[in-house]
Design a protein around this motif. Structure first.
Motif, PDB file in Angstrom:
ATOM      1  N   TYR A 235      33.346  45.495 -18.484  1.00 49.26           N
ATOM      2  CA  TYR A 235      34.458  46.047 -19.245  1.00 49.26           C
ATOM      3  C   TYR A 235      33.991  47.123 -20.212  1.00 49.26           C
ATOM      4  O   TYR A 235      32.891  47.047 -20.755  1.00 49.26           O
ATOM      5  CB  TYR A 235      35.177  44.927 -20.006  1.00 49.26           C
TER       6      TYR A 235
ATOM      7  N   PRO B 137      38.815  50.665 -24.140  1.00 54.66           N
ATOM      8  CA  PRO B 137      39.625  50.999 -22.968  1.00 54.66           C
ATOM      9  C   PRO B 137      40.252  52.394 -23.076  1.00 54.66           C
ATOM     10  O   PRO B 137      40.322  52.973 -24.163  1.00 54.66           O
ATOM     11  CB  PRO B 137      40.715  49.924 -22.975  1.00 54.66           C
TER      12      PRO B 137
ATOM     13  N   THR C  21      46.212  52.260 -17.776  1.00 50.72           N
ATOM     14  CA  THR C  21      45.118  51.833 -18.647  1.00 50.72           C
ATOM     15  C   THR C  21      43.939  51.371 -17.804  1.00 50.72           C
ATOM     16  O   THR C  21      44.121  50.648 -16.818  1.00 50.72           O
ATOM     17  CB  THR C  21      45.594  50.692 -19.575  1.00 50.72           C
TER      18      THR C  21
ATOM     19  N   GLU D   5      40.323  49.406 -18.202  1.00 44.49           N
ATOM     20  CA  GLU D   5      39.511  48.577 -19.080  1.00 44.49           C
ATOM     21  C   GLU D   5      38.164  48.221 -18.473  1.00 44.49           C
ATOM     22  O   GLU D   5      37.284  47.747 -19.184  1.00 44.49           O
ATOM     23  CB  GLU D   5      40.257  47.279 -19.415  1.00 44.49           C
ATOM     24  N   SER D   6      38.005  48.420 -17.161  1.00 45.26           N
ATOM     25  CA  SER D   6      36.780  47.962 -16.510  1.00 45.26           C
ATOM     26  C   SER D   6      36.286  48.937 -15.449  1.00 45.26           C
ATOM     27  O   SER D   6      37.020  49.804 -14.988  1.00 45.26           O
ATOM     28  CB  SER D   6      37.012  46.599 -15.867  1.00 45.26           C
TER      29      SER D   6
ATOM     30  N   PRO E  19      40.061  47.864 -28.427  1.00 46.63           N
ATOM     31  CA  PRO E  19      39.799  46.777 -27.475  1.00 46.63           C
ATOM     32  C   PRO E  19      40.961  45.799 -27.435  1.00 46.63           C
ATOM     33  O   PRO E  19      41.688  45.631 -28.418  1.00 46.63           O
ATOM     34  CB  PRO E  19      38.533  46.116 -28.034  1.00 46.63           C
ATOM     35  N   SER E  20      41.139  45.122 -26.310  1.00 48.44           N
ATOM     36  CA  SER E  20      42.309  44.271 -26.096  1.00 48.44           C
ATOM     37  C   SER E  20      42.419  43.154 -27.115  1.00 48.44           C
ATOM     38  O   SER E  20      43.518  42.742 -27.467  1.00 48.44           O
ATOM     39  CB  SER E  20      42.313  43.699 -24.682  1.00 48.44           C
TER      40      SER E  20
ATOM     41  N   ARG F 145      32.516  42.075 -23.349  1.00 52.23           N
ATOM     42  CA  ARG F 145      32.627  43.533 -23.174  1.00 52.23           C
ATOM     43  C   ARG F 145      31.233  44.134 -23.189  1.00 52.23           C
ATOM     44  O   ARG F 145      30.352  43.655 -23.874  1.00 52.23           O
ATOM     45  CB  ARG F 145      33.441  44.156 -24.303  1.00 52.23           C
TER      46      ARG F 145
END
Length: 100
Positions: free
Chosen positions: A6, A10, A22, A24-25, A85-86, A99
């Motif tokens: 990740y 993001p 989006t 994220e990874s 970040p989420s 992450r």
């Protein structure tokens, strides 16, 4: 299959059509580059594919792959925005994922 990695920060990519996505990874990013990328050409696109694959194999830092993806997006005319970040977006009760 290799474990997903990740992004620490993001990204949201805005496309000319008005759609946003989006990322994220690395797996999401590679899948997009290899199967949904509209241009499939360009020096920065090629570099992003190479760096993302190398990061999954732990041959290059994830941050380098992320920046290569940002450069490819900008080369293609896509707007890119970094997101918190989420675990910052979802509130204090959520547990953060690992992450890189």
């Amino acid at each position: 299959m290799l474990a997903d990695m990740y992004f620490h920060v993001p990204l949201t990519v805005s496309f000319p059509s008005g759609l946003k996505r989006t990322f994220e990874s690395l797996n999401d990013t590679i899948d997009f580059l290899e199967h949904e990328w509209p241009l499939r050409r360009g020096e920065r696109y090629q570099r992003a594919c190479k760096k993302c694959r190398a990061a999954l194999l732990k041959q290059t830092p994830v941050a380098v792959a992320r920046e290569a993806f940002v450069a490819a997006c900008l080369e293609a005319g896509f707007a890119v925005q970094a997101l918190p970040p989420s675990w910052h977006r979802t509130g204090p009760s959520s547990r953060p994922r690992m992450r890189v």
